[in-house]
Write an enzyme that holds these catalytic residues in place. Structure first.
Site, PDB file in Angstrom:
ATOM      1  N   LEU A 203      35.649  30.924  35.425  1.00 43.32           N
ATOM      2  CA  LEU A 203      36.318  31.686  36.492  1.00 43.32           C
ATOM      3  C   LEU A 203      37.685  32.116  35.996  1.00 43.32           C
ATOM      4  O   LEU A 203      38.442  31.294  35.491  1.00 43.32           O
ATOM      5  CB  LEU A 203      36.589  30.781  37.701  1.00 43.32           C
ATOM      6  CG  LEU A 203      35.477  30.423  38.665  1.00 43.32           C
ATOM      7  CD1 LEU A 203      36.036  29.451  39.695  1.00 43.32           C
ATOM      8  CD2 LEU A 203      34.930  31.661  39.366  1.00 43.32           C
ATOM      9  N   HIS A 204      38.002  33.382  36.138  1.00 43.22           N
ATOM     10  CA  HIS A 204      39.379  33.781  35.818  1.00 43.22           C
ATOM     11  C   HIS A 204      39.831  35.046  36.533  1.00 43.22           C
ATOM     12  O   HIS A 204      40.990  35.449  36.393  1.00 43.22           O
ATOM     13  CB  HIS A 204      39.554  33.980  34.308  1.00 43.22           C
ATOM     14  CG  HIS A 204      38.906  35.226  33.798  1.00 43.22           C
ATOM     15  ND1 HIS A 204      37.576  35.282  33.490  1.00 43.22           N
ATOM     16  CD2 HIS A 204      39.404  36.456  33.565  1.00 43.22           C
ATOM     17  CE1 HIS A 204      37.289  36.499  33.086  1.00 43.22           C
ATOM     18  NE2 HIS A 204      38.370  37.243  33.120  1.00 43.22           N
TER      19      HIS A 204
END
Ligand code: UD1
Ligand code: UDP
Length: 362
Positions: A203-204
């Protein structure tokens, strides 16, 4: 031909791994690293693991607001372009480094070549969407990974010097696949995981990490899953995880970002991918691993149409249910080319060299 290539972020190091080797066999490449990513795990590890040539210049720009970061890159890239007078500038993808390269070069009337042109999420609240649109409109040679990307450009009136080449990330993956086989056993053993009995998560995207409630909801969902989840944590996510003092359950393994060969091994052996990454949606597809994408839209629509990728947004119940029940079809048609995109890019750059025409300019 003398070509200045601009990179700065993790996925761009993977993309040049496919293109630079081929480019350098025929042309002189000056590799400029903006310094957007700088931790060893986000940058150096890729230069080492992918046997990349070291950058000729590192602008050392580092992190900052969009304006501060892009502004510092603009000045640094302009200095390099003035000193080197290249025949063209090569940019990849949709990061702030891509945008800065396109702006600095086009203002100096140096032709811009954009690899991964034409992608659209049609969501202008994503910084990457702004970067793509501007970069494409400033580019003189647009190298697209999919028919959809070619059509997206046509819808914006860009039809000249647009070519379908496939995705250079497939070339990179093919290179890495053989080399990652050895890494698989060591990686699984190291993390105490069994083949096809764990999930891998990344996730980013700012839309997920920067909204605390949304991010916490996703993390709690990972915590609640009844399978081990291996989560190599991007520094943007790590910062928030530390700030909110999030406590993972024993099944959720928060680890530092891993090198590309390790990542390919870990994705291949996973039962399912959970991600908001662009690159990972495609890699999951090519490796035959179902992908659950924590976004509301994707640029890689073909993976969804093929039934191997599902968009679930960030709603906890929906994520948990999909992880349990998602079953892709048996068929998995070839997508995004045949693994020779890099060669096609280099061919097209060569053809344009005498001298490369500036689109829409005298
Ligand atoms: C950037 C790209 C995104 C791409 C991603 C790949 C933009 C607008 N976004 O997002 O398109 O998908 O890279 O990973 O260009 N940080 C560190 N160490 C590092 C790098 C970053 O600690 O080596 C932290 C900093 O706190 C920084 C934050 O991560 O503020 C975000 O980094 P940044 O490069 O601005 O954006 P990414 O989220 O990495
Ligand atoms: N990746 C990696 N190590 C990690 C996480 C990701 O090597 O710990 C690779 C991943 O396999 C893919 C690329 O990084 O090739 C994707 O980069 P990222 O998700 O940062 O950016 P995006 O593709 O969303 O722009």
């Amino acid at each position: 031909m003398k070509i200045v290539t601009i990179v700065g972020a993790r996925p761009q190091f993977i993309k040049i791994a496919a293109v630079s080797r081929k480019l350098r066999a025929r042309h002189q490449e000056i590799l400029v690293h903006t310094g957007q990513h700088y931790d060893y795990e986000m940058s150096g590890a890729f230069f080492d693991g992918l046997e990349l040539p070291p950058p000729n210049v590192n602008l050392g720009v580092g992190s900052g607001s969009h304006a501060a970061q892009t502004g510092a890159m603009l000045t640094g890239i302009e200095d390099v372009l003035l000193a080197e007078s290249p025949d063209c500038l090569l940019i990849y993808g949709d990061t702030n480094s891509t945008l800065a390269g396109a702006l600095a070069s086009s203002k100096l009337s140096i032709p811009v070549v954009h690899v991964e042109a034409g992608l659209r999420s049609f969501n202008r609240s994503m910084p990457e969407e702004i970067n793509r649109v501007v970069a494409d409109h400033l580019s003189d040679l647009l190298l697209c990974p999919s028919d959809t990307a070619v059509s997206n450009l046509a819808m914006e009136g860009i039809t000249e010097n647009v070519h379908l080449v496939g995705d250079v990330m497939l070339d990179a993956l093919n290179w890495a696949k053989e080399r990652s086989v050895e890494a698989e056993n060591a990686c699984l053993k190291g993390f105490g995981l069994k083949r096809k009995e764990y999930l891998i998560a990344t996730l980013h995207r700012s839309e997920n990490t920067d909204d605390r409630t949304r991010f916490q909801g996703i993390l709690e969902t990972f915590n609640s899953l009844h399978e081990p989840v291996l989560f190599p944590v991007h520094p943007r996510a790590r910062k928030i995880i530390n700030e909110i003092n999030f406590r993972p359950q024993p099944n959720l393994h928060l680890i530092d970002p891993v090198g590309y060969l390790e990542m390919v091994a870990l994705v291949s052996a996973a039962r399912l991918v959970l991600t908001d990454s662009g690159g990972l949606q495609k890699e999951a597809y090519w490796l035959g691993v179902p992908c659950v994408t924590l976004r509301n839209e994707t640029e890689w629509v073909e993976t969804v149409e093929a039934g191997w990728n599902v968009l679930v947004g960030s709603e906890p119940e929906r994520i948990a249910q999909t992880v349990k029940s998602f079953t892709p079809p048996v068929a998995r048609p070839f997508l995004y080319g045949d693994g020779t995109a890099a060669e096609k890019c280099v061919d097209l750059i060569g053809l344009k060299s005498e001298p490369m025409a500036l689109v829409g300019r005298a």
